[in-house]
Design a protein around this motif. Structure first.
Motif, short mmCIF file in Angstrom:
data_model
loop_
_atom_site.label_atom_id
_atom_site.label_comp_id
_atom_site.label_asym_id
_atom_site.label_seq_id
_atom_site.Cartn_x
_atom_site.Cartn_y
_atom_site.Cartn_z
N TRP A 1 6.70 7.44 11.73
CA TRP A 1 5.40 7.95 11.36
C TRP A 1 4.48 6.80 10.99
CZ3 TRP A 1 9.58 7.95 8.17
CH2 TRP A 1 9.43 7.50 6.86
N THR A 2 3.17 7.09 10.95
CA THR A 2 2.19 6.08 10.57
C THR A 2 1.34 6.59 9.42
OG1 THR A 2 0.56 6.87 12.17
CG2 THR A 2 1.99 5.08 12.87
N ASP A 3 0.85 5.64 8.65
CA ASP A 3 -0.10 5.93 7.58
C ASP A 3 -1.36 5.12 7.85
OD1 ASP A 3 1.67 7.55 5.97
OD2 ASP A 3 2.71 5.69 5.46
N THR A 4 -2.52 5.78 7.79
CA THR A 4 -3.79 5.08 7.95
C THR A 4 -4.67 5.42 6.75
OG1 THR A 4 -4.75 6.91 9.22
CG2 THR A 4 -3.70 5.13 10.46
N ASP A 5 -5.64 4.57 6.50
CA ASP A 5 -6.54 4.77 5.37
C ASP A 5 -7.82 3.99 5.65
OD1 ASP A 5 -7.80 4.31 2.70
OD2 ASP A 5 -6.00 5.31 1.99
N PRO A 6 -8.98 4.54 5.31
CA PRO A 6 -10.23 3.79 5.49
C PRO A 6 -10.26 2.48 4.71
CG PRO A 6 -10.70 6.11 5.06
CD PRO A 6 -9.22 5.91 4.85
N ASN A 7 -9.42 2.36 3.68
CA ASN A 7 -9.34 1.12 2.91
C ASN A 7 -8.65 0.01 3.69
OD1 ASN A 7 -10.63 2.22 0.65
ND2 ASN A 7 -8.71 3.09 -0.08
N TRP A 8 -7.98 0.35 4.81
CA TRP A 8 -7.33 -0.64 5.67
C TRP A 8 -7.95 -0.54 7.06
CZ3 TRP A 8 -2.60 2.86 5.03
CH2 TRP A 8 -2.20 2.91 3.71
N PRO A 9 -9.19 -0.90 7.24
CA PRO A 9 -9.83 -0.74 8.56
C PRO A 9 -9.11 -1.55 9.63
CG PRO A 9 -11.20 -2.08 7.11
CD PRO A 9 -10.07 -1.57 6.29
N GLY A 10 -8.84 -0.89 10.76
CA GLY A 10 -8.20 -1.56 11.88
C GLY A 10 -6.72 -1.83 11.68
N ARG A 11 -6.12 -1.20 10.68
CA ARG A 11 -4.70 -1.41 10.40
C ARG A 11 -4.00 -0.08 10.18
NH1 ARG A 11 -3.47 -5.84 6.06
NH2 ARG A 11 -1.85 -6.43 7.52
N ALA A 12 -2.70 -0.07 10.42
CA ALA A 12 -1.87 1.11 10.15
C ALA A 12 -0.52 0.63 9.66
CB ALA A 12 -1.71 1.94 11.42
#
Length: 152
Positions: free
Chosen positions: A54-65
């Protein structure tokens, strides 16, 4: 010396306002996307199970997962004193492609699992913003799985 009533009221009102602002702050839009599990075999015995990805994304990590990998409990037979509770392993690969930019990459990890599964393995990947397509597979007999998610 006593504090004047107006000052006490102002302090109380200021504290309540500050607390309300903290409590009412908008939550970050973190998102978790789980992909289909990869049914697979494991080495160092005759072992089988599944690997979760699974992946986690967040606007606090732009361009990263964050890419996460964890084996579910396995069954099998292995060498050693506890033959029916073996520790087995495989190399799990999560290959990704950013459909907007063409960027590619992979997260490869040796997953060691037993009758309780494995620990969670995780790593940041610089995917760039866009629509990401993922293929998960192992180096043993397996059924590869695909998934998709978006990165801001």
């Amino acid at each position: 010396m006593r504090t004047p009533t107006r000052v006490r009221a102002a302090l109380l009102l200021g504290c309540l306002t500050g607390t309300t602002m903290i409590v009412c702050a908008p939550a970050a839009q973190a998102r978790t996307v789980e992909f289909p599990q990869v049914p697979t075999m494991f080495r160092d015995g005759l072992c089988g199970g599944s690997v979760r990805v699974w992946t986690d994304t967040d606007p606090n990590w732009p361009g990263r997962a964050i890419f996460n990998v964890r084996a579910t409990p396995i069954v099998g037979y292995g060498p050693g004193e506890y033959s029916f509770a073996p520790l087995c392993e495989n190399v799990t690969t999560v290959a990704w492609r950013n459909m907007n930019t063409g960027a590619t990459g992979e997260y490869r990890v040796t997953v060691v699992a037993g009758i309780y599964g494995s620990i969670q393995y995780a790593q940041y990947q610089d995917t760039g913003p866009g629509h990401i397509v993922v293929t998960s597979f192992t180096d043993m007999a397996n059924i590869p799985q695909r998934g998709e998610f978006d990165v801001q």
